[in-house]
Design a protein around this motif. Structure first.
Motif: not given
Ligand code: NAP
Length: 480
Positions: A50-55, A73-75, A77-79, A92-94, A114-116, A128-130, A132-134, A392-394, A414-416
């Motif tokens: 839930a703290t990720g870009g999509v989540g 969420v993993r943290d 306070n951050r969440a 929790a941590d998956i 939405c983990t990854g 803030t992962r700028e 990576y997200y850019q 591994w995703k597969l 690719a996510l934007t």
């Molecule tokens: N980037 C791309 O262009 C792209 C393209 C297609 C698909 N995707 C996939 O789409 C999904 C969403 O992307 P996104 O940009 O939102 O990714 P992201 O911002 O990196 O978010 C990933 C989330 O997964 C959480 N996470 C990672 N390991 C975990 C664990 N062991 N236990 C619990 N939570 C965990 C992270 O937690 P923290 O916040 O604590 O780190 C974060 O909230 C991902 O699976 C990604 O691989 C990405």
């Protein structure tokens, strides 16, 4: 003869907001009533990652649409900083199974995952992962976590807990008295015949794993009923996809009534069904919506239409001397009574996805014979250097498909960080290349969760250059 008490009538009218002036004052003193109201019925959406870009966008949109959200969420306070108020945070941590406790699944009807594996530029990222997200400039990426653990073992752990605790896909739990909470307590209250001069008296008590509706029903003063009712739901429940209501109760051999309403009035038409209980024996009662009888104060209303299950405002359980139109309840006896309630749910629904997974386009390509990596996007071309994320995703997808859960697997290109206002294009076969906004993917997850057409579909998605409104039903129906 017992004495009628004006005080009890007053209390009832106040509790159910029948007196608007008092209601206003109450609202002033109960600032958080509006927040609580969305939590009065039991339907939680669990968002993992839930703290990720999509989540974080999924969470935001769910809250905007009045869902009750739990964030894995993993943290914490951050969440809190990222997600703000209104979200139930579960740390929790998956990849660590012990952290995925059953409490995480309480009331959950769907999971959006939405983990990854965390990926970042080799030269490091901002907090803030700028970078990576850019997605404008290409930064050489590196993985921070181990893909096998996050994408496969982690998904295995999560799916296992979800499959053990989620209700069947065609049910919707409305009140789970086996896990009573403060919201349930604030939602239910007594409506006895004191409202028309009688002296019956009842209440609803929450015990360890049930609610107990009990009291003493009296026919003095021409009375003869006791009941408990919910306050009107501030957002009516849409149960139009279901066949009816199921009650799990243990009774005392008496005949009770279940009443529900599809208008927000205090005293409008109620839709009613009488049911018998067996003394001290757990009983499941199924009440099809089409069998509910429209009633106004125990008189049938022949001109009323069938209940509109798309807007259910309240629910009520009653013990009454009367059946309908002056007929008597054949099992009625004045005196004390008690019925235990375990659950109230909607049954017979159209099956919807229970687990929505954000995977990735390209997951099958690294292992595809003859693939030309030069023509592939970086995630595919660099799969090996990045610890086999896609491979591994597969494997994670395979776990979800084998779990017995109903699922939707979304494989975005690719996510934007662009606004999600473009027309989406979906395809199957894993050949799609392009881009799609994280915001659009978040919205797609929420749509999938509510559409039977999305059940057990796996597909790739990108966005078209043109803006417009998406027809999600059409998008999912077009997939095999
Ligand atoms: N980037 C791309 O262009 C792209 C393209 C297609 C698909 N995707 C996939 O789409 C999904 C969403 O992307 P996104 O940009 O939102 O990714 P992201 O911002 O990196 O978010 C990933 C989330 O997964 C959480 N996470 C990672 N390991 C975990 C664990 N062991 N236990 C619990 N939570 C965990 C992270 O937690 P923290 O916040 O604590 O780190 C974060 O909230 C991902 O699976 C990604 O691989 C990405």
């Amino acid at each position: 003869m017992a004495k009628w008490e004006f005080g009890r009538l007053w209390q009832t009218l106040i509790y159910f907001d029948v007196i608007p002036v008092i209601n206003c004052w109450q609202k002033i003193f109960q600032r958080d009533r509006a927040i609580k109201s969305k939590q009065e019925t039991n339907m939680v959406i669990l968002v993992a990652g839930a703290t990720g870009g999509v989540g974080k966008r999924v969470v935001k949109r769910l809250l905007e649409q009045n869902y009750q959200v739990r964030a894995l969420v993993r943290d914490i306070n951050r969440a809190k900083n990222i997600l703000g108020e209104g979200v139930d945070l579960f740390e929790a941590d998956i990849t660590i199974p012990e952290t995925l406790k059953p409490a995480m699944m309480r009331g959950v009807r769907a999971v959006i995952c939405c983990t990854g594996t965390k990926v970042q530029p080799v030269e490091g990222d901002t907090p803030t992962r700028e970078k990576y997200y850019q997605g404008v400039k290409f930064y050489l990426p590196e993985v921070v976590d181990i893909p096998e653990l996050v994408e496969y073992e982690g998904i295995k752990n999560l799916v296992k807990v979800v499959a053990q605790h989620i209700p069947t896909a065609d049910d919707r739990l409305i009140f789970d008295f086996t896990h009573p909470n403060a919201q349930i307590k604030e939602t239910w209250g007594a409506v006895d015949d004191v409202v028309m001069g009688g002296v019956s008296q009842s209440n609803i008590r929450l015990a360890d794993n049930k609610a107990i509706f009990s009291g003493v029903v009296s026919t003095d003063n021409n009375g003869g009923f006791a009941s408990v009712r919910t306050r009107n739901f501030s957002i009516p429940l849409d149960l139009s996809d279901y066949e009816g209501i199921e009650l799990k109760v243990t009774g005392d051999g008496k005949r009770y009534k279940f009443i529900t309403r599809c208008e927000g009035k205090w005293d409008g038409v109620g839709y009613c069904h009488s049911f018998d209980t067996v003394y001290n024996f757990p009983t499941t009662i199924r009440i099809p919506f089409k069998n509910l009888i429209p009633v106004f104060r125990a008189k049938t209303v022949s001109q009323a239409s069938q209940i509109d299950a798309s807007k259910i405002y309240s629910m009520q359980l009653m013990l009454s001397k009367f059946e309908y139109d002056g007929e008597l309840n054949p099992n009625f006896e004045a005196g004390s009574f008690a019925i235990e309630i375990e659950q109230i749910k909607a049954y017979g629904g159209k099956v919807k996805p229970q687990f929505i997974q954000v995977s990735s386009a390209g997951v099958t390509r690294p292992s595809r014979p003859g693939i030309n990596l030069e023509n592939e996007p970086p995630a595919v071309a660099m799969n090996e250097q990045l610890g086999g994320i896609l491979t591994w995703k597969l494997r994670g997808e395979e776990v979800i498909k084998a779990s017995g859960l109903t699922y939707t697997i979304i494989r975005p290109c690719a996510l934007t960080e662009q606004p999600g206002n473009k027309i989406l294009y979906a395809e199957q076969g894993d050949n799609l290349k392009g881009q799609v906004s994280r915001d659009a993917v978040a919205q797609l997850c929420i749509q999938a969760m509510n559409l039977p057409a999305a059940v057990n579909k796996t597909f790739e998605v990108k966005e078209e250059p043109r803006s417009g409104k998406n027809n999600y039903q059409k998008l999912f129906s077009g997939l095999s």
